[in-house]
Structure formats: C-alpha cells, structure tokens
Design a protein around this motif. Structure first.
Motif, PDB file in Angstrom:
ATOM      1  N   ASN A  14       0.551   7.560 -29.435  1.00 21.10           N
ATOM      2  CA  ASN A  14      -0.172   7.199 -30.644  1.00 21.10           C
ATOM      3  C   ASN A  14       0.738   6.559 -31.697  1.00 21.10           C
ATOM      4  O   ASN A  14       0.297   5.686 -32.450  1.00 21.10           O
ATOM      5  CB  ASN A  14      -0.856   8.432 -31.235  1.00 21.10           C
ATOM      6  CG  ASN A  14      -2.011   8.922 -30.387  1.00 21.10           C
ATOM      7  OD1 ASN A  14      -2.677   8.140 -29.712  1.00 21.10           O
ATOM      8  ND2 ASN A  14      -2.255  10.221 -30.421  1.00 21.10           N
ATOM      9  N   ALA A  15       1.987   6.986 -31.758  1.00 24.71           N
ATOM     10  CA  ALA A  15       2.911   6.441 -32.742  1.00 24.71           C
ATOM     11  C   ALA A  15       3.184   4.962 -32.499  1.00 24.71           C
ATOM     12  O   ALA A  15       3.473   4.220 -33.442  1.00 24.71           O
ATOM     13  CB  ALA A  15       4.221   7.225 -32.745  1.00 24.71           C
ATOM     14  N   LYS A  16       3.106   4.530 -31.247  1.00 26.06           N
ATOM     15  CA  LYS A  16       3.366   3.138 -30.898  1.00 26.06           C
ATOM     16  C   LYS A  16       2.094   2.359 -30.584  1.00 26.06           C
ATOM     17  O   LYS A  16       2.169   1.184 -30.210  1.00 26.06           O
ATOM     18  CB  LYS A  16       4.318   3.056 -29.709  1.00 26.06           C
ATOM     19  CG  LYS A  16       5.679   3.663 -29.975  1.00 26.06           C
ATOM     20  CD  LYS A  16       6.707   3.244 -28.927  1.00 26.06           C
ATOM     21  CE  LYS A  16       6.361   3.763 -27.557  1.00 26.06           C
ATOM     22  NZ  LYS A  16       7.429   3.426 -26.562  1.00 26.06           N
ATOM     23  N   ASN A  17       0.929   2.996 -30.730  1.00 23.89           N
ATOM     24  CA  ASN A  17      -0.353   2.362 -30.397  1.00 23.89           C
ATOM     25  C   ASN A  17      -0.320   1.751 -29.001  1.00 23.89           C
ATOM     26  O   ASN A  17      -0.761   0.614 -28.791  1.00 23.89           O
ATOM     27  CB  ASN A  17      -0.727   1.306 -31.436  1.00 23.89           C
ATOM     28  CG  ASN A  17      -1.104   1.906 -32.769  1.00 23.89           C
ATOM     29  OD1 ASN A  17      -1.590   3.035 -32.850  1.00 23.89           O
ATOM     30  ND2 ASN A  17      -0.898   1.149 -33.838  1.00 23.89           N
ATOM     31  N   THR A  18       0.188   2.512 -28.062  1.00 28.42           N
ATOM     32  CA  THR A  18       0.378   2.029 -26.703  1.00 28.42           C
ATOM     33  C   THR A  18      -0.269   2.986 -25.709  1.00 28.42           C
ATOM     34  O   THR A  18      -0.135   4.207 -25.843  1.00 28.42           O
ATOM     35  CB  THR A  18       1.865   1.874 -26.375  1.00 28.42           C
ATOM     36  OG1 THR A  18       2.454   0.922 -27.275  1.00 28.42           O
ATOM     37  CG2 THR A  18       2.064   1.379 -24.949  1.00 28.42           C
ATOM     38  N   VAL A  19      -0.951   2.431 -24.721  1.00 23.30           N
ATOM     39  CA  VAL A  19      -1.547   3.211 -23.651  1.00 23.30           C
ATOM     40  C   VAL A  19      -0.918   2.783 -22.332  1.00 23.30           C
ATOM     41  O   VAL A  19      -0.572   1.612 -22.151  1.00 23.30           O
ATOM     42  CB  VAL A  19      -3.083   3.052 -23.621  1.00 23.30           C
ATOM     43  CG1 VAL A  19      -3.487   1.625 -23.261  1.00 23.30           C
ATOM     44  CG2 VAL A  19      -3.712   4.050 -22.663  1.00 23.30           C
ATOM     45  N   TYR A  20      -0.764   3.736 -21.413  1.00 26.11           N
ATOM     46  CA  TYR A  20      -0.144   3.488 -20.125  1.00 26.11           C
ATOM     47  C   TYR A  20      -1.100   3.896 -19.012  1.00 26.11           C
ATOM     48  O   TYR A  20      -1.939   4.774 -19.178  1.00 26.11           O
ATOM     49  CB  TYR A  20       1.156   4.280 -19.971  1.00 26.11           C
ATOM     50  CG  TYR A  20       2.143   4.065 -21.088  1.00 26.11           C
ATOM     51  CD1 TYR A  20       3.044   3.011 -21.052  1.00 26.11           C
ATOM     52  CD2 TYR A  20       2.171   4.916 -22.189  1.00 26.11           C
ATOM     53  CE1 TYR A  20       3.947   2.809 -22.078  1.00 26.11           C
ATOM     54  CE2 TYR A  20       3.071   4.721 -23.220  1.00 26.11           C
ATOM     55  CZ  TYR A  20       3.961   3.665 -23.157  1.00 26.11           C
ATOM     56  OH  TYR A  20       4.854   3.467 -24.180  1.00 26.11           O
ATOM     57  N   LEU A  21      -0.937   3.265 -17.871  1.00 25.31           N
ATOM     58  CA  LEU A  21      -1.658   3.657 -16.674  1.00 25.31           C
ATOM     59  C   LEU A  21      -0.658   3.747 -15.533  1.00 25.31           C
ATOM     60  O   LEU A  21      -0.166   2.718 -15.056  1.00 25.31           O
ATOM     61  CB  LEU A  21      -2.768   2.665 -16.331  1.00 25.31           C
ATOM     62  CG  LEU A  21      -3.655   3.062 -15.152  1.00 25.31           C
ATOM     63  CD1 LEU A  21      -4.490   4.293 -15.503  1.00 25.31           C
ATOM     64  CD2 LEU A  21      -4.570   1.911 -14.747  1.00 25.31           C
ATOM     65  N   ALA A  64       0.831  -1.194   0.000  1.00 28.58           N
ATOM     66  CA  ALA A  64       0.000   0.000   0.000  1.00 28.58           C
ATOM     67  C   ALA A  64       0.871   1.251   0.000  1.00 28.58           C
ATOM     68  O   ALA A  64       1.862   1.332   0.731  1.00 28.58           O
ATOM     69  CB  ALA A  64      -0.933  -0.005   1.203  1.00 28.58           C
ATOM     70  N   GLY A  65       0.493   2.213  -0.830  1.00 29.85           N
ATOM     71  CA  GLY A  65       1.265   3.428  -0.981  1.00 29.85           C
ATOM     72  C   GLY A  65       2.268   3.385  -2.108  1.00 29.85           C
ATOM     73  O   GLY A  65       2.826   4.434  -2.472  1.00 29.85           O
ATOM     74  N   GLY A  66       2.501   2.216  -2.676  1.00 32.41           N
ATOM     75  CA  GLY A  66       3.452   2.065  -3.755  1.00 32.41           C
ATOM     76  C   GLY A  66       2.869   2.426  -5.107  1.00 32.41           C
ATOM     77  O   GLY A  66       1.725   2.874  -5.219  1.00 32.41           O
ATOM     78  N   SER A  67       3.674   2.205  -6.153  1.00 30.05           N
ATOM     79  CA  SER A  67       3.298   2.587  -7.508  1.00 30.05           C
ATOM     80  C   SER A  67       3.573   1.461  -8.491  1.00 30.05           C
ATOM     81  O   SER A  67       4.468   0.644  -8.293  1.00 30.05           O
ATOM     82  CB  SER A  67       4.074   3.830  -7.956  1.00 30.05           C
ATOM     83  OG  SER A  67       3.793   4.947  -7.134  1.00 30.05           O
ATOM     84  N   LEU A  68       2.802   1.448  -9.563  1.00 26.52           N
ATOM     85  CA  LEU A  68       3.007   0.568 -10.700  1.00 26.52           C
ATOM     86  C   LEU A  68       2.642   1.319 -11.965  1.00 26.52           C
ATOM     87  O   LEU A  68       1.818   2.238 -11.929  1.00 26.52           O
ATOM     88  CB  LEU A  68       2.141  -0.693 -10.617  1.00 26.52           C
ATOM     89  CG  LEU A  68       2.523  -1.801  -9.647  1.00 26.52           C
ATOM     90  CD1 LEU A  68       1.421  -2.861  -9.623  1.00 26.52           C
ATOM     91  CD2 LEU A  68       3.851  -2.431 -10.038  1.00 26.52           C
ATOM     92  N   ARG A  69       3.246   0.918 -13.081  1.00 27.23           N
ATOM     93  CA  ARG A  69       2.862   1.450 -14.379  1.00 27.23           C
ATOM     94  C   ARG A  69       2.497   0.297 -15.300  1.00 27.23           C
ATOM     95  O   ARG A  69       3.322  -0.581 -15.572  1.00 27.23           O
ATOM     96  CB  ARG A  69       3.969   2.282 -15.021  1.00 27.23           C
ATOM     97  CG  ARG A  69       3.471   3.038 -16.269  1.00 27.23           C
ATOM     98  CD  ARG A  69       4.538   3.864 -16.944  1.00 27.23           C
ATOM     99  NE  ARG A  69       5.450   3.039 -17.733  1.00 27.23           N
ATOM    100  CZ  ARG A  69       6.153   3.483 -18.777  1.00 27.23           C
ATOM    101  NH1 ARG A  69       6.036   4.766 -19.154  1.00 27.23           N
ATOM    102  NH2 ARG A  69       6.971   2.679 -19.421  1.00 27.23           N
ATOM    103  N   LEU A  70       1.268   0.309 -15.776  1.00 31.68           N
ATOM    104  CA  LEU A  70       0.794  -0.685 -16.719  1.00 31.68           C
ATOM    105  C   LEU A  70       0.967  -0.182 -18.146  1.00 31.68           C
ATOM    106  O   LEU A  70       0.807   1.002 -18.416  1.00 31.68           O
ATOM    107  CB  LEU A  70      -0.681  -1.014 -16.478  1.00 31.68           C
ATOM    108  CG  LEU A  70      -1.084  -1.448 -15.066  1.00 31.68           C
ATOM    109  CD1 LEU A  70      -2.569  -1.791 -15.035  1.00 31.68           C
ATOM    110  CD2 LEU A  70      -0.238  -2.619 -14.598  1.00 31.68           C
ATOM    111  N   SER A  71       1.268  -1.103 -19.047  1.00 37.45           N
ATOM    112  CA  SER A  71       1.401  -0.778 -20.462  1.00 37.45           C
ATOM    113  C   SER A  71       0.512  -1.703 -21.276  1.00 37.45           C
ATOM    114  O   SER A  71       0.305  -2.862 -20.910  1.00 37.45           O
ATOM    115  CB  SER A  71       2.854  -0.929 -20.933  1.00 37.45           C
ATOM    116  OG  SER A  71       3.721  -0.077 -20.229  1.00 37.45           O
TER     117      SER A  71
END
Length: 121
Positions: free
Chosen positions: A73-80, A14-21
């Motif tokens: 958009n150039a890589k057709n990639t979304v991040y969260l 809890a309190g940490g971070s992640l980045r989804l691709s």
C-alpha cells in the motif's frame, strides 16, 4: 490523472514461475481494490485475482493454489506471483485498480496497458 504500469511478463516453460508487478501513480486519494485480469486470443477478458485494501482476496478457480496476489500500500503497487504455470495461462495480463482520485469522491476503475505472459508446453 492516474496511470497503471505493469511489468514482469515474459516467456516461460510449463511448470515455471513469473511475478507480475503493477505500480499506480498520479492523483490518487485512496485505492479500494487492485487486481489482475487476463485475456487470451479469441477469449473474453476474465478476472484472475483481486485484493482489497482490507486484505480480502478473490481468485479465479483455475488459478487457486498456484497464484498469489499481494499489495504494498505504501508504494501503491500490486503483485501477482504465478507458480506452476500452464499453457492455458497464456494471455495478456491487465492490472486494474478501483480508486478515488484527489479531485473526485466517486470510485473509478483504471487499467494498465497489459503485459504478455506466454507459457510453452
């Protein structure tokens, strides 16, 4: 034929971070919207965040101020980018894209296979 592949899930405190691709590939003509949904055990799948090609965003109230959706958009990639994670964020996160393929004018929704995010208390 379109594929969405998610990555970046894992176990955090809890309190940490992640980045989804999420990378979309295949016979893509245009992508209107990309976003993230999540589903916890015993609960219904819900929208987390969405982003249109024009830059408009939509967030669930529970993640506003903590999560940020972005798109290349150039890589057709979304991040969260997920910050200040809470145990209630634990779920399988699914990437979604609404797009037109090179063989159809109709906008069609595609889904990734899901990636597990677990937040320990």
């Amino acid at each position: 034929q379109v594929q969405l592949v998610e990555s970046g899930g894992g176990l955090v405190q809890a309190g940490g971070s992640l980045r989804l691709s999420c990378a979309a590939s295949g016979n893509i003509f245009t992508i209107n919207t990309m976003g993230w949904y999540r589903q916890a055990p015993g609960k219904q799948r819900e929208l987390v965040a969405a982003l249109t090609s024009g830059g408009r965003t939509n967030y669930a109230d529970s993640v506003k101020g903590r999560f940020t959706i972005s798109r290349d958009n150039a890589k057709n990639t979304v991040y969260l980018q997920m910050n200040s994670l809470k145990p209630e964020d634990t779920a399988v996160y699914y990437c979604n894209a609404e797009l037109r393929t090179t063989t159809s004018f109709q906008v069609t929704a595609f889904w990734g296979q899901g990636t597990q995010v677990t937040v320990s208390s």
